[in-house]
Design a protein around this motif. Structure first.
Motif, PDB file in Angstrom:
ATOM      1  N   THR A  47       0.863  -1.190   0.000  1.00  0.00           N
ATOM      2  CA  THR A  47       0.000   0.000   0.000  1.00  0.00           C
ATOM      3  C   THR A  47       0.894   1.232   0.000  1.00  0.00           C
ATOM      4  O   THR A  47       1.538   1.527  -0.993  1.00  0.00           O
ATOM      5  CB  THR A  47      -0.938  -0.002   1.223  1.00  0.00           C
ATOM      6  N   THR A 138      -2.712  -6.863   0.360  1.00  0.00           N
ATOM      7  CA  THR A 138      -3.262  -5.715  -0.375  1.00  0.00           C
ATOM      8  C   THR A 138      -4.015  -6.170  -1.625  1.00  0.00           C
ATOM      9  O   THR A 138      -4.928  -5.499  -2.072  1.00  0.00           O
ATOM     10  CB  THR A 138      -2.166  -4.711  -0.788  1.00  0.00           C
ATOM     11  N   ALA A 142      -9.507  -7.595   0.550  1.00  0.00           N
ATOM     12  CA  ALA A 142     -10.902  -7.154   0.449  1.00  0.00           C
ATOM     13  C   ALA A 142     -11.872  -8.323   0.256  1.00  0.00           C
ATOM     14  O   ALA A 142     -13.071  -8.178   0.487  1.00  0.00           O
ATOM     15  CB  ALA A 142     -11.046  -6.154  -0.696  1.00  0.00           C
ATOM     16  N   ARG A 145     -13.757  -9.637   3.884  1.00  0.00           N
ATOM     17  CA  ARG A 145     -14.589  -8.792   4.734  1.00  0.00           C
ATOM     18  C   ARG A 145     -15.393  -9.682   5.691  1.00  0.00           C
ATOM     19  O   ARG A 145     -16.069 -10.617   5.258  1.00  0.00           O
ATOM     20  CB  ARG A 145     -15.552  -8.012   3.840  1.00  0.00           C
ATOM     21  N   LEU A 163      -2.132  -5.512   9.734  1.00  0.00           N
ATOM     22  CA  LEU A 163      -2.722  -4.182   9.921  1.00  0.00           C
ATOM     23  C   LEU A 163      -3.658  -3.853   8.760  1.00  0.00           C
ATOM     24  O   LEU A 163      -4.727  -3.277   8.958  1.00  0.00           O
ATOM     25  CB  LEU A 163      -1.614  -3.128  10.027  1.00  0.00           C
ATOM     26  N   PHE A 164      -3.276  -4.254   7.565  1.00  0.00           N
ATOM     27  CA  PHE A 164      -4.121  -3.996   6.403  1.00  0.00           C
ATOM     28  C   PHE A 164      -5.407  -4.819   6.494  1.00  0.00           C
ATOM     29  O   PHE A 164      -6.511  -4.320   6.290  1.00  0.00           O
ATOM     30  CB  PHE A 164      -3.353  -4.322   5.117  1.00  0.00           C
ATOM     31  N   ALA A 166      -6.861  -5.974   9.062  1.00  0.00           N
ATOM     32  CA  ALA A 166      -7.737  -5.581  10.182  1.00  0.00           C
ATOM     33  C   ALA A 166      -8.825  -4.605   9.728  1.00  0.00           C
ATOM     34  O   ALA A 166      -9.848  -4.444  10.388  1.00  0.00           O
ATOM     35  CB  ALA A 166      -6.897  -4.978  11.310  1.00  0.00           C
ATOM     36  N   LYS A 167      -8.603  -3.960   8.559  1.00  0.00           N
ATOM     37  CA  LYS A 167      -9.627  -3.032   8.042  1.00  0.00           C
ATOM     38  C   LYS A 167     -10.857  -3.788   7.557  1.00  0.00           C
ATOM     39  O   LYS A 167     -11.948  -3.253   7.511  1.00  0.00           O
ATOM     40  CB  LYS A 167      -9.063  -2.246   6.847  1.00  0.00           C
ATOM     41  N   PHE A 168     -10.661  -5.037   7.123  1.00  0.00           N
ATOM     42  CA  PHE A 168     -11.763  -5.795   6.512  1.00  0.00           C
ATOM     43  C   PHE A 168     -12.239  -6.945   7.398  1.00  0.00           C
ATOM     44  O   PHE A 168     -13.420  -7.219   7.482  1.00  0.00           O
ATOM     45  CB  PHE A 168     -11.302  -6.428   5.178  1.00  0.00           C
ATOM     46  N   ARG A 190       2.414  -1.215  16.449  1.00  0.00           N
ATOM     47  CA  ARG A 190       1.102  -0.966  15.831  1.00  0.00           C
ATOM     48  C   ARG A 190       0.244  -2.225  15.851  1.00  0.00           C
ATOM     49  O   ARG A 190      -0.954  -2.170  16.125  1.00  0.00           O
ATOM     50  CB  ARG A 190       1.277  -0.514  14.372  1.00  0.00           C
ATOM     51  N   HIS A 194      -3.160  -3.134  18.339  1.00  0.00           N
ATOM     52  CA  HIS A 194      -4.408  -3.089  17.561  1.00  0.00           C
ATOM     53  C   HIS A 194      -5.472  -3.988  18.201  1.00  0.00           C
ATOM     54  O   HIS A 194      -5.210  -5.159  18.490  1.00  0.00           O
ATOM     55  CB  HIS A 194      -4.147  -3.537  16.123  1.00  0.00           C
ATOM     56  N   LYS A 196      -8.056  -5.447  16.999  1.00  0.00           N
ATOM     57  CA  LYS A 196      -8.546  -6.596  16.230  1.00  0.00           C
ATOM     58  C   LYS A 196      -7.483  -7.656  16.011  1.00  0.00           C
ATOM     59  O   LYS A 196      -7.749  -8.706  15.425  1.00  0.00           O
ATOM     60  CB  LYS A 196      -9.028  -6.121  14.852  1.00  0.00           C
TER      61      LYS A 196
END
Ligand code: NAP
Length: 336
Positions: A47, A138, A142, A145, A163-164, A166-168, A190, A194, A196
Motif C-alpha cells: 500500500t 493488499t 478485500a 470482509r 494491519l491492512f 484488520a480493516k476488513f 502498531r 491493535h 482486532k
C-alpha cells in the motif's frame, strides 16, 4: 532485437531495475529492461510507502513504480515483457534466451530480479493458494470482509499484512513460530496495540482445510512452548494441536531471490540463492560485466530506498566497466 548487441540489459523492473534503467538511460546506454512475471516488483503489492525519502505524506507503491518507469522511458529505456529462460554468460557478448522466443545479446547485464514470496510448506497450500491462501494482503484482503483470518510470520511484512487485513476482517491472528517478533519496533507496536489483532506465539501452520470450491474453511496449528513446533512435531516430539475455523490465510514469511536462470551460469550465488557481489562498495559479481542490484543481492536491508540505491550503483558500475572495455579496445587497435 535479435541482431544487435545492446550495451546494457536490466533484468527486472522493480525499484532497483527502474533506478538502474534511469541511470543507464541518462548515460545514453539505451538499456533494455526486461519486465518479468511481476512487473514493477514487490512495491506494486504494497500500500503506502512511508519511508522513501522525499515523500513526507507517503506514496503508493504502484505510483512510485509507475513514475519510475515513466522516468526511465523519458530518457530512452526500452521495456520488453519477457523473462530470461537461460543465459549464456561464458561467451561475449552475453546471450539471453527470452520467454518470448527472442535472443538478446548484451555487453553488460544488470540482474535486478528481486525476490518472490516464500511459502510456508503447509499441507494443502498448493491446492488452496489463490483460493483463500494468499501472499498478498493488499491484493486479496478485500475478499475477506467479515472473516476470521490468519497471518503467518513475525516480520514487518506479517505486521503490515495484519494491519491492512484488520480493516476488513472480523479478527486477525498473527501466527509466529517463536515468542519474539523480528519486525521493527514501530510496526510491531502498531500490531500489538491493535484491538482486532491477536497473536499465537510459538505456533506454526501445519495444515490448511478447505477446497477450491468453498475456499479456506480452517487450519490446523501446532504449538510448543520452546518455539519452532513443526520441527519438533516432525521429530516426533509432543506438540499441542489446535483446529481453528478461518476464512483466509495470509503468508508474510519473507522472500526467496529470483536467481533460477543463473543456476547454470558461472555467477556465484549464496546458499539461499542470493546473487553474490564482490567485497566492498560495488555491485560487480565474479563474472566481469554482470552486476547485481536490489533484493536479489541483498539479504540484509531489503528496503525500497536501498534497492533504488543499488540499482543506480549497478548502472554506474556497468557504465564504468563499458568505458574501460572501450578504452582497452581502442588501445589495442592503436598502432604503437
Ligand atoms: P523477514 O524479516 O525475513 O521475516 C520473515 C518472518 O517469517 C520471520 O518472522 C520468520 O520467522 C518467519 N518465517 C520464515 N519462514 C517461515 C516458515 N517457513 N514458517 C513460519 N514462519 C516463517 O521478512 P519480511 O517480513 O518480508 O521483511 C523483509 C524486509 O522487508 C525486512 O527488512 C523488513 O524490514 C522489510 N519490510 C519493511 C516494511 C515496512 O517498513 N513497512 C514492510 C515489509 C517489509 P523468524 O523470525 O523465526 O525467523
Amino acid at each position: 532485437m535479435t541482431e544487435t548487441t545492446r550495451d546494457v540489459v536490466v533484468v527486472g523492473s522493480g525499484v532497483s531495475g527502474l533506478s538502474a534503467a534511469v541511470y543507464a538511460a541518462r548515460a545514453d546506454l539505451e538499456p533494455v529492461v526486461l519486465e518479468g512475471p511481476e512487473p514493477g516488483g514487490q512495491l506494486t503489492l504494497t500500500t503506502d510507502v512511508e519511508n522513501f525519502l522525499g515523500f513526507p505524506e507517503g506514496v503508493g507503491g504502484m505510483e512510485l513504480i509507475q513514475r519510475g518507469k515513466e522516468q526511465a522511458e523519458r530518457f530512452g529505456a526500452e521495456f520488453v515483457r519477457a523473462t530470461v529462460e537461460s543465459a549464456d554468460l561464458e561467451d561475449r557478448p552475453f546471450e539471453l534466451s527470452l520467454s518470448n522466443g527472442e535472443t538478446l545479446r548484451t555487453r553488460a547485464l544488470i540482474v535486478a530480479t528481486g525476490a518472490s514470496a516464500r511459502w510456508v510448506g503447509a499441507e494443502n497450500e498448493d491446492e488452496l493458494m489463490g483460493y483463500g491462501v494468499s501472499t498478498c494482503a493488499t491484493c486479496d484482503g478485500a475478499f475477506h470482509r467479515g472473516d476470521d483470518v490468519l497471518v503467518i510470520g513475525g516480520g514487518d511484512s506479517a505486521m503490515e499484512e495484519a494491519l491492512f487485513l484488520a480493516k476488513f476482517a472480523e479478527s486477525v491472528t498473527i501466527v509466529h513460530r517463536r515468542d519474539e517478533l523480528r519486525a521493527s519496533e514501530v510496526m510491531a507496536r502498531r500490531a500489538l496495540d491493535h484491538e482486532k489483532i491477536e497473536f499465537r506465539w510459538n505456533t506454526e501452520l501445519l495444515e490448511i482445510h478447505g477446497s477450491q470450491e468453498e475456499g479456506v474453511t480452517g487450519a490446523t496449528l501446532v504449538s510448543h512452548p520452546d518455539g519452532y513446533p513443526k520441527e519438533k512435531f516432525e521429530n516426533g516430539d509432543e506438540v499441542d494441536r489446535d483446529d481453528v475455523d478461518v476464512g483466509g490465510i495470509f503468508y508474510g514469511v519473507g522472500h526467496v531471490p529470483n536467481t533460477d536462470f543463473l543456476e547454470e551460469t558461472p555467477v556465484s550465488l549464496d546458499d539461499d540463492g542470493h546473487l553474490l557481489t564482490l567485497e566492498g562498495m560495488t555491485t560487480e559479481t565474479n563474472v566481469d560485466g554482470v552486476f547485481g542490484a536490489g533484493d536479489v543481492m541483498d539479504p540484509n536491508y531489503r528496503q525500497a530506498i536501498t534497492a533504488a540505491g543499488t540499482g543506480s550503483m549497478a548502472a554506474l558500475d556497468a557504465e564504468a566497466w563499458l568505458d574501460e572495455q572501450d578504452a582497452e579496445r581502442t588501445e589495442a587497435a592503436t598502432p604503437a
